[in-house]
Design an enzyme around this catalytic site. Sequence first.
Site, short mmCIF file in Angstrom:
data_model
loop_
_atom_site.label_atom_id
_atom_site.label_comp_id
_atom_site.label_asym_id
_atom_site.label_seq_id
_atom_site.Cartn_x
_atom_site.Cartn_y
_atom_site.Cartn_z
N ASP A 39 0.92 -1.12 0.15
CA ASP A 39 0.16 0.00 0.19
C ASP A 39 0.88 1.32 -0.01
OD1 ASP A 39 -2.44 1.49 0.46
OD2 ASP A 39 -2.41 1.18 2.48
N ASP A 59 2.02 5.07 -5.19
CA ASP A 59 1.21 6.25 -4.85
C ASP A 59 1.95 7.46 -5.21
OD1 ASP A 59 -0.20 8.50 -4.05
OD2 ASP A 59 -0.44 7.88 -1.82
N HIS A 110 -9.51 4.72 -0.50
CA HIS A 110 -8.59 4.94 0.84
C HIS A 110 -9.42 5.93 1.63
CE1 HIS A 110 -4.73 3.73 -1.11
NE2 HIS A 110 -5.43 3.36 -1.87
N ASN A 117 -9.71 0.23 1.63
CA ASN A 117 -8.61 0.23 2.66
C ASN A 117 -9.00 0.96 3.92
OD1 ASN A 117 -7.09 -0.12 0.27
ND2 ASN A 117 -5.76 1.35 0.50
P1 13P Z 1 -7.94 4.91 7.50
O1 13P Z 1 -6.84 4.76 8.03
O2 13P Z 1 -8.60 6.33 7.10
O3 13P Z 1 -8.92 4.01 7.31
O4 13P Z 1 -7.46 4.89 5.84
C1 13P Z 1 -6.54 3.75 5.35
C2 13P Z 1 -5.92 3.70 4.18
O5 13P Z 1 -6.65 4.24 3.21
C3 13P Z 1 -4.81 3.13 3.85
O6 13P Z 1 -4.30 3.16 2.51
#
Ligand code: 13P
Length: 392
Positions: free
Chosen positions: A82, A104, A209, A231
């Site tokens: 990620d 990203d 996300h 996510n």
């Molecule tokens: P949150 O921490 O808001 O749940 O988002 C996690 C995320 O998007 C990781 O890529």
Amino acid sequence: MPLVNMLDMLGHAHANRYAVGAFDLVSLDFLEGIMAAAEQTRAPVILSLAESHFEYYDFELVMAATVRAAKRATVPVAIHLDHGENLDSVVKGIRLGCNGVMVDASHHPFEENARITREVAETAHAAGVPVEGELGYVPGVEGEDAEKHPGEIRYTTPEEAARFVQATGVDFLAVSIGTVHGRMKGEPKLDFQRLAEINERLGIPLVIHGGTGLSDEQFRKLIENGVAKINYYTALSDAAARVITANVNKGVKGYTAQVAGVREAIAAECRRMIELWGSAGRADEVLATARAWHEVAHVIFYNVDGLNEEEAARLREEGRKVLSAIPGVLSVETGVAVQPDDPKYRYLWDVRFCHEKVIDLYRDHPDHVRYADERFRPVAGERITIDFKLDE
Ligand code: 13P
């Protein structure tokens, strides 16, 4: 076997209108909690490791446990890098066992984002690994992950999204339609019209996300409009922290006593989301339709001509260094026969590839070609080479 191809996993979710949880993990408690929830609910799941969290744990060590957890699971699992920062991060993630990667570059202007993402997609695809890109910008509000995403929100436009996917070849697109990383301040406004248009134009699984803090109704509408991967991290972190705080407030002493119950709290939060997002009970369908993720062993038995033992050892050492850096290579093991007199072949290469596609990528890679032509083949005329697709 339950490591599966993420392309097929998310394709199934997209076609059947549910979303798979991509839960970011930062410790063994998270890994165990997430897997317990997936097993209890019979759900496909994505074990997600965010580069923005690498300061909290040793990526290589945690990946070893993550790969083991995925391989012994009875539900379909994918392992995802990620918020990978660049091509090197992606190649490293694949080497350690990620079978899905995100780069990203969303903080860059469109053209630069597209250039970086395309380069990553070309390399990852050549190794058989699906790729997520992000267009538009999802900022952070408050929380560990949030601080890594400074700045203002930039929404994804349908027109740019179509151009981006076309230009980069990504398999999944993370879009910005109003969510933020971390703890919400109030209820966020999500632009569902925009999401519906993006989904209509792209037809590929979309990613959200910043899953923490959205309402049940918002999740339902996200999924209805093409979101197949969500996510999720901050809510897991907060659930874990609440348990620790309660233990400390009770006066409990010692590490294991203070973290007691963390795993269960993470599992409970994951279960709640898995049920809400519709992935509960989908494991068997995904196992029946998704391609299993098979590693490949590229094995060479060989003898050398005109080298003493020391020179042969140097040849292997050099090869381990050069060949293990090639994208899609998981490991390069070398060895010498235990019974010195008898075997037909004295030496071994056992090179592991993450996917069958790496056979071609590796064979034609300039570093391999150079090493093979200049160092190995001139002395190792006597050899046998076989590629094996591994069962597990
Ligand atoms: P949150 O921490 O808001 O749940 O988002 C996690 C995320 O998007 C990781 O890529």
